[in-house]
Every structure is written in structure tokens, then in C-alpha cells.
Design a protein around this motif. Structure first.
Motif, PDB file in Angstrom:
ATOM      1  N   GLN A  86       1.390   1.612   3.595  1.00 20.19           N
ATOM      2  CA  GLN A  86      -0.014   1.272   3.663  1.00 20.19           C
ATOM      3  C   GLN A  86      -0.201  -0.107   4.295  1.00 20.19           C
ATOM      4  OE1 GLN A  86      -1.918   1.688  -0.160  1.00 20.19           O
ATOM      5  NE2 GLN A  86      -1.319   3.844  -0.381  1.00 20.19           N
ATOM      6  N   ASP A 122       0.775  -3.122   2.298  1.00 24.17           N
ATOM      7  CA  ASP A 122       2.183  -3.292   1.941  1.00 24.17           C
ATOM      8  C   ASP A 122       2.844  -4.259   2.912  1.00 24.17           C
ATOM      9  OD1 ASP A 122       1.816  -1.392  -0.037  1.00 24.17           O
ATOM     10  OD2 ASP A 122       2.523   0.266   1.212  1.00 24.17           O
ATOM     11  N   ARG A 179       0.173  -1.478  -5.505  1.00 27.01           N
ATOM     12  CA  ARG A 179      -0.714  -0.312  -5.465  1.00 27.01           C
ATOM     13  C   ARG A 179      -1.632  -0.204  -6.679  1.00 27.01           C
ATOM     14  NH1 ARG A 179       1.678   3.567  -1.996  1.00 27.01           N
ATOM     15  NH2 ARG A 179       2.540   2.398  -0.225  1.00 27.01           N
ATOM     16  N   ASP A 198       4.960   8.491  -4.407  1.00 27.15           N
ATOM     17  CA  ASP A 198       4.238   8.308  -3.148  1.00 27.15           C
ATOM     18  C   ASP A 198       5.187   7.879  -2.025  1.00 27.15           C
ATOM     19  OD1 ASP A 198       1.911   8.091  -1.486  1.00 27.15           O
ATOM     20  OD2 ASP A 198       2.008   5.917  -1.732  1.00 27.15           O
TER      21      ASP A 198
END
Length: 224
Positions: A135, A138, A154, A164
Motif C-alpha cells: 500500500q 507502507d 494498517r 493480506d
């Protein structure tokens, strides 16, 4: 007789030359890793000094906007080991933040068989793959010659984050390499692990845990 002897010795000579070449490649890879460790050690010293200065100043260590990143990794363009340690240090105080350690399996074997250029292609390929699937919030770093580290925040449980990440981090990838005029389909994978960012009593303990994982037998694979 001389001709027959030469012909019969030729396979042995070829095998010996191949073995010598493999040894040269392994030594080159070892030296590259040693150089990387030396650079990381120097950067770690800079990082430690920076953290100590931050601790005695009015600016808290957890405020990253007041520090400049160190020189990025030349191969991938990612931040390197010292910046990764800074990110880990800052993440210790944040809840639901994790460190994913993602080594490239069998990288030393790739170097031994196909050379350093192929090794570099594998590293870049995997770095690009991770960047595409993580993401935007991140943080991805090149931790060592064969491993990446992602700091993942997260706001979810470790089991949820692990599931995930597993959707892409556990994938069995393939990369086509050209070697001596022929194409080789090379498997690329990672035997990875997820730690809580605040794991371990101290920052150094956390770093030691990461290093212990990377040195464990599961990453000493020698076959495809």
C-alpha cells in the motif's frame, strides 16, 4: 594416442573449469555481501548518532519530517538499511505497526549459476513487485544484499496483516533471464516473516531478531 587422451580429458577439463567459475562467482557474491554489510555498519553509525542527537533536542525522534534520508540503494533506488532502522525505531511506539522481512530465496545460487548481472535483475524484479503490491503508506527498504524490509501500519491485527501480505508475498513468481544466448525461466520466491514493530525489549533486540531469521537454515536453500 595423444588425440585420444586429449578427447577423453576434455570433459574433465570442462567440469573443472565450470567448478572454478562457480567458485569465482560465489566469492564475488560473498565479497558483495561483505561490502554491503560494511556500508550498513557505517550507515548504522550515522543513524545511531542521529537518533542520539534527536533524543537530546527538542524535536522528538518520532518526527521523521525533520531528518533527511541517507543515500538510497543504488540498484533499487529504495532507502537502505540505516533508514530502515530509523523507521523501525520510530514505529516501536505505534500500535498495529509491523515489520515484514522479505528475503529473496536462493539468491546466492542464482549468482553462482548465472552471475551477478542476473542476481541484480532478480533483486530489481522483486523490489518492483513488492512496490506494486504494498500500500502507498507502507515503507519499503533494502535491508541487505538479498532481503527487503517493509514497515507496515494498517491498524489491524497481525493475523489480518499477515493474511493480506501473504496474497502477494507468498506468490511463486517467474522471471525470464537470458544466459549465454538462451532464455531461462527462473523461479523467484520469498520465505518471509512478519514481526510486530515493537517486538523485543529494545531496538537492538529487534534488529538481532531480524538478522537471526535471515541467517536461519530456511534461507540456505541450494536447489530450485
Amino acid at each position: 594416442m595423444e588425440s585420444i587422451s586429449y578427447t577423453s580429458d576434455l570433459p574433465t577439463i570442462k567440469a573443472e573449469l565450470a567448478e572454478c567459475l562457480a567458485m569465482v562467482r560465489e566469492e564475488a557474491f560473498r565479497q558483495r555481501e561483505q561490502t554491503a554489510r560494511t556500508i550498513h555498519s557505517l550507515q548504522r553509525g550515522v543513524s545511531d548518532t542521529r537518533n542520539r542527537l534527536a533524543e537530546v533536542s527538542a524535536t522528538p525522534v518520532t518526527e521523521p519530517k525533520h531528518r533527511d534520508p541517507l543515500m538510497p540503494d543504488a540498484l533499487t533506488g529504495l532507502p537502505g538499511r540505516a533508514d530502515a532502522e530509523d523507521a523501525l525505531f520510530q514505529a516501536r511506539s505505534r500500535k498495529n505497526t509491523y515489520a515484514a522481512v522479505l528475503p529473496v530465496d536462493r539468491l546466492a545460487l542464482v549468482n553462482s549459476r548465472f552471475g551477478s548481472q542476473s542476481t541484480d535483475k532478480v533483486v530489481r524484479f522483486f523490489a518492483d513487485y513488492l512496490q506494486r503490491h504494498l500500500q502507498p503508506k507502507d515503507q519499503l527498504f533494502r535491508w541487505s544484499a538479498n532481503a527487503f524490509l517493509a514497515v507496515v501500519g494498517r491498524g489491524q491485527s497481525s493475523d489480518t496483516v499477515r493474511a493480506d501480505l501473504s496474497k502477494f508475498a507468498s506468490a511463486k513468481l517467474e522471471l525470464t533471464l537470458e544466459h549465454h544466448g538462451r532464455e531461462i525461466l527462473l523461479p523467484v520466491s520469498s520465505t518471509w516473516v512478519l514481526f510486530a514493530a515493537g517486538e523485543g525489549r529494545t531496538h537492538d533486540a529487534m534488529v538481532a531478531k531480524i538478522e537471526s531469521f535471515l541467517k536461519s537454515e530456511m534461507h540456505l536453500k541450494d536447489s530450485f
